[in-house]
Design a protein around this motif. Sequence first.
Motif, PDB file in Angstrom:
ATOM      1  N   ILE A 115       0.514  -1.337  -0.051  1.00 27.26           N
ATOM      2  CA  ILE A 115      -0.146   0.403  -0.049  1.00 27.26           C
ATOM      3  C   ILE A 115       0.892   1.010   0.017  1.00 27.26           C
ATOM      4  CG2 ILE A 115      -1.431   1.094   0.666  1.00 27.26           C
ATOM      5  CD1 ILE A 115      -3.061  -1.133   2.249  1.00 27.26           C
TER       6      ILE A 115
ATOM      7  N   MET B  16      -5.340   9.583   1.844  1.00 26.68           N
ATOM      8  CA  MET B  16      -5.289   8.314   2.423  1.00 26.68           C
ATOM      9  C   MET B  16      -6.468   8.515   3.614  1.00 26.68           C
ATOM     10  SD  MET B  16      -2.003   7.152   2.186  1.00 26.68           S
ATOM     11  CE  MET B  16      -1.337   5.563   2.877  1.00 26.68           C
TER      12      MET B  16
ATOM     13  N   VAL C 220       1.868   8.903   6.125  1.00 29.47           N
ATOM     14  CA  VAL C 220       1.474   8.196   5.183  1.00 29.47           C
ATOM     15  C   VAL C 220       1.692   6.162   5.174  1.00 29.47           C
ATOM     16  CG1 VAL C 220       2.288   7.535   2.660  1.00 29.47           C
ATOM     17  CG2 VAL C 220       1.745   9.211   3.207  1.00 29.47           C
TER      18      VAL C 220
ATOM     19  N   LEU D 208      -0.843   6.200   7.575  1.00 25.90           N
ATOM     20  CA  LEU D 208      -2.167   5.208   6.993  1.00 25.90           C
ATOM     21  C   LEU D 208      -2.028   3.704   5.992  1.00 25.90           C
ATOM     22  CD1 LEU D 208      -3.299   8.974   5.678  1.00 25.90           C
ATOM     23  CD2 LEU D 208      -4.470   7.851   7.900  1.00 25.90           C
ATOM     24  N   SER D 209      -0.908   3.893   5.575  1.00 19.46           N
ATOM     25  CA  SER D 209      -0.927   1.896   5.013  1.00 19.46           C
ATOM     26  C   SER D 209      -1.243   1.385   5.876  1.00 19.46           C
ATOM     27  CB  SER D 209       0.977   2.005   4.201  1.00 19.46           C
ATOM     28  OG  SER D 209       0.396   3.265   3.706  1.00 19.46           O
TER      29      SER D 209
ATOM     30  N   LEU E  62      -5.410   1.509   6.629  1.00 19.60           N
ATOM     31  CA  LEU E  62      -5.688   0.513   5.354  1.00 19.60           C
ATOM     32  C   LEU E  62      -5.533  -0.908   5.331  1.00 19.60           C
ATOM     33  CD1 LEU E  62      -5.149   3.012   2.460  1.00 19.60           C
ATOM     34  CD2 LEU E  62      -7.848   2.585   3.562  1.00 19.60           C
TER      35      LEU E  62
ATOM     36  N   LEU F 157      -7.341  -2.641   6.941  1.00 20.93           N
ATOM     37  CA  LEU F 157      -9.133  -2.542   6.978  1.00 20.93           C
ATOM     38  C   LEU F 157      -9.447  -3.140   5.422  1.00 20.93           C
ATOM     39  CD1 LEU F 157     -10.058   1.328   7.629  1.00 20.93           C
ATOM     40  CD2 LEU F 157     -10.625  -0.116   9.032  1.00 20.93           C
ATOM     41  N   ILE F 158      -8.971  -3.217   4.235  1.00 21.35           N
ATOM     42  CA  ILE F 158      -9.437  -3.732   3.350  1.00 21.35           C
ATOM     43  C   ILE F 158      -9.063  -5.087   3.484  1.00 21.35           C
ATOM     44  CG2 ILE F 158      -7.933  -1.901   1.855  1.00 21.35           C
ATOM     45  CD1 ILE F 158      -6.028  -3.451   0.652  1.00 21.35           C
TER      46      ILE F 158
ATOM     47  N   MET G   6     -12.510  -7.229   2.641  1.00 23.45           N
ATOM     48  CA  MET G   6     -13.401  -5.466   1.871  1.00 23.45           C
ATOM     49  C   MET G   6     -15.064  -6.297   0.874  1.00 23.45           C
ATOM     50  SD  MET G   6     -11.981  -2.595   0.855  1.00 23.45           S
ATOM     51  CE  MET G   6     -12.077  -2.583  -1.114  1.00 23.45           C
TER      52      MET G   6
ATOM     53  N   GLN H  81     -19.968   3.218   1.526  1.00 21.02           N
ATOM     54  CA  GLN H  81     -18.587   3.463   0.970  1.00 21.02           C
ATOM     55  C   GLN H  81     -18.240   3.208  -1.105  1.00 21.02           C
ATOM     56  OE1 GLN H  81     -17.507  -0.299   2.915  1.00 21.02           O
ATOM     57  NE2 GLN H  81     -16.529   0.312   4.803  1.00 21.02           N
TER      58      GLN H  81
ATOM     59  N   ILE I 176     -18.628   6.788  -1.397  1.00 19.89           N
ATOM     60  CA  ILE I 176     -18.077   8.088  -1.159  1.00 19.89           C
ATOM     61  C   ILE I 176     -16.570   8.084  -1.842  1.00 19.89           C
ATOM     62  CG2 ILE I 176     -15.943   7.898   0.756  1.00 19.89           C
ATOM     63  CD1 ILE I 176     -18.310   7.078   3.252  1.00 19.89           C
ATOM     64  N   ILE I 177     -15.667   6.660  -2.425  1.00 23.65           N
ATOM     65  CA  ILE I 177     -15.255   6.712  -3.342  1.00 23.65           C
ATOM     66  C   ILE I 177     -15.700   7.151  -4.320  1.00 23.65           C
ATOM     67  CG2 ILE I 177     -13.802   4.816  -4.773  1.00 23.65           C
ATOM     68  CD1 ILE I 177     -14.323   2.523  -2.358  1.00 23.65           C
TER      69      ILE I 177
ATOM     70  N   LEU J 172     -14.846  11.089  -4.313  1.00 23.18           N
ATOM     71  CA  LEU J 172     -13.371  11.405  -4.019  1.00 23.18           C
ATOM     72  C   LEU J 172     -12.480  11.937  -5.784  1.00 23.18           C
ATOM     73  CD1 LEU J 172     -11.854   8.986  -1.272  1.00 23.18           C
ATOM     74  CD2 LEU J 172     -11.836  11.206  -1.202  1.00 23.18           C
ATOM     75  N   LEU J 173     -13.925  10.361  -6.658  1.00 22.53           N
ATOM     76  CA  LEU J 173     -12.861  10.549  -8.184  1.00 22.53           C
ATOM     77  C   LEU J 173     -13.473  11.543  -8.572  1.00 22.53           C
ATOM     78  CD1 LEU J 173     -12.475   6.807  -8.652  1.00 22.53           C
ATOM     79  CD2 LEU J 173     -11.152   8.095  -8.162  1.00 22.53           C
ATOM     80  N   ARG J 174     -14.621  12.397  -8.023  1.00 23.36           N
ATOM     81  CA  ARG J 174     -15.030  13.289  -9.273  1.00 23.36           C
ATOM     82  C   ARG J 174     -14.210  14.485  -9.360  1.00 23.36           C
ATOM     83  NH1 ARG J 174     -20.416  12.301  -7.662  1.00 23.36           N
ATOM     84  NH2 ARG J 174     -20.127  12.786  -5.671  1.00 23.36           N
TER      85      ARG J 174
END
Lengths: 155, 83
Positions: free
Chosen positions: A50, A146, B54, B57-58, B61, B64-65, B68, B74, B77-78, B81-83
């Motif tokens: 990641i 993130m 970083v 958070l890695s 993550l 969490l994934i 998944m 969710q 939300i993704i 984020l991409l908009r």
Amino acid sequence: MNRKNYTHPNPNPNYTSNNSMQSLHFIQALARINRAASKPTTPSCRTKQIRHAAYSSMAYTSGSRRKWSRALLIRLRQRQRLRARRLLTVRRRVRIVTPAMSLPEEPARAETLRRLVPGGRSMEYCNLLEEAADYVQCLRTQVQLMQSLVDAFSS
Amino acid sequence: MTITSSRITEAEINELISKLHALLPEARRSTRRASAAKLLKETCSYIMSLHREVDDLSDRLSLLITNMDVTSSQAEIIRSLLR
């Protein structure tokens, strides 16, 4: 330098097209890592993947426009190749240090900045400051992204 | 930026340093003008803290994934984020 700020009918003014690209790249990488998780991987291995994806997304978004992103891409590919051949056993590897191009009047603290910004060792002081600013912006975007994902998946 | 002579002007360097100053978060910015050396020090410690974030958070993550199943909320939300 306004390449990131063209007008766009964006409901969220905090996100530019570069941010979207960075988000997309990172989320796709996460999806790949998740799919590959059927093979036995340790949590620390996944964390490294990641982390690699995070820096990859940053570097790909800036691409060849920035010295730091070019240096980072080279570094990431080298590590990937070494890891594939299981040669990446030591955390700190010996690297050939190019003499830092420091001007006599620049503060000594710039040495630390050179180490922190990818490719910083061979930059002129002026470029180093410019690259550092761009690198910080990109890092911040990645951290925000993130954090948003962690919040999304925690709820 | 154009470099007209081999010597970078003081003004250009000051401009770049103030640009870096503007990027620092509120907590790290001092109210009065800081010296260039102090600003560089703050920038270095800011970059190091971002690297640590970083890493952290890695780590989170990766926990969490696993397994998944992306719920519809969710996915929304993704998408945002991409908009």
